[in-house]
Design a protein around this motif. Sequence first.
Motif, PDB file in Angstrom:
ATOM      1  N   PHE A  46       0.830  -1.202   0.000  1.00 36.05           N
ATOM      2  CA  PHE A  46       0.000   0.000   0.000  1.00 36.05           C
ATOM      3  C   PHE A  46       0.867   1.257   0.000  1.00 36.05           C
ATOM      4  O   PHE A  46       0.654   2.176  -0.788  1.00 36.05           O
ATOM      5  CB  PHE A  46      -0.925  -0.014   1.226  1.00 36.05           C
ATOM      6  N   THR A  47       1.877   1.263   0.854  1.00 33.64           N
ATOM      7  CA  THR A  47       2.768   2.423   0.964  1.00 33.64           C
ATOM      8  C   THR A  47       3.561   2.628  -0.326  1.00 33.64           C
ATOM      9  O   THR A  47       3.690   3.763  -0.805  1.00 33.64           O
ATOM     10  CB  THR A  47       3.731   2.241   2.150  1.00 33.64           C
ATOM     11  N   ILE A  68       1.237   4.124  -2.961  1.00 37.56           N
ATOM     12  CA  ILE A  68       0.939   5.542  -2.731  1.00 37.56           C
ATOM     13  C   ILE A  68       2.150   6.415  -3.069  1.00 37.56           C
ATOM     14  O   ILE A  68       2.032   7.409  -3.786  1.00 37.56           O
ATOM     15  CB  ILE A  68       0.500   5.773  -1.264  1.00 37.56           C
ATOM     16  N   ILE A  78       2.514   9.179  -6.132  1.00 38.39           N
ATOM     17  CA  ILE A  78       2.864  10.588  -5.915  1.00 38.39           C
ATOM     18  C   ILE A  78       4.094  10.958  -6.743  1.00 38.39           C
ATOM     19  O   ILE A  78       4.129  12.015  -7.386  1.00 38.39           O
ATOM     20  CB  ILE A  78       3.088  10.853  -4.414  1.00 38.39           C
ATOM     21  N   THR A 102       4.238   2.054  -8.967  1.00 40.63           N
ATOM     22  CA  THR A 102       2.849   2.183  -8.526  1.00 40.63           C
ATOM     23  C   THR A 102       2.056   0.918  -8.821  1.00 40.63           C
ATOM     24  O   THR A 102       1.316   0.421  -7.965  1.00 40.63           O
ATOM     25  CB  THR A 102       2.183   3.391  -9.221  1.00 40.63           C
ATOM     26  N   THR A 138       0.425  -1.653  -6.087  1.00 40.67           N
ATOM     27  CA  THR A 138      -1.017  -1.921  -6.128  1.00 40.67           C
ATOM     28  C   THR A 138      -1.296  -3.417  -6.251  1.00 40.67           C
ATOM     29  O   THR A 138      -2.174  -3.954  -5.558  1.00 40.67           O
ATOM     30  CB  THR A 138      -1.655  -1.166  -7.308  1.00 40.67           C
ATOM     31  N   TYR A 185      -0.533  -5.026  -2.923  1.00 37.76           N
ATOM     32  CA  TYR A 185      -1.585  -4.707  -1.959  1.00 37.76           C
ATOM     33  C   TYR A 185      -2.796  -5.617  -2.150  1.00 37.76           C
ATOM     34  O   TYR A 185      -3.308  -6.194  -1.190  1.00 37.76           O
ATOM     35  CB  TYR A 185      -1.998  -3.243  -2.093  1.00 37.76           C
TER      36      TYR A 185
END
Length: 87
Positions: A43-44, A47, A51, A65, A69, A72
């Motif tokens: 998840f981290t 995110i 960004i 990313t 994902t 996750y």
Amino acid sequence: MSFIEFFLVIGLFILMMVGYRVADRLVKKLDPKTVKTVNWIGFTVGIVGGILWYAFANQIYMFITVLGTITYFLFYGYDKMEEKKGE
């Protein structure tokens, strides 16, 4: 989109679903705390990668990313594992 591209997309989708099923069996064998930790790391990473991808528009951040994902969602059901173990 040609027929070859269409069938390629369908084939990749089916391959991903099979991979998800195999990974699901492996995740269920792991300790719930390990699964929860890997879930939060994914998840981290997703995110932060998102960004950075937005800020710098570099393709490597897009892959980071996507990797975060996917990680996750592979480890998403950890709370169900803890409930089953607690019973």
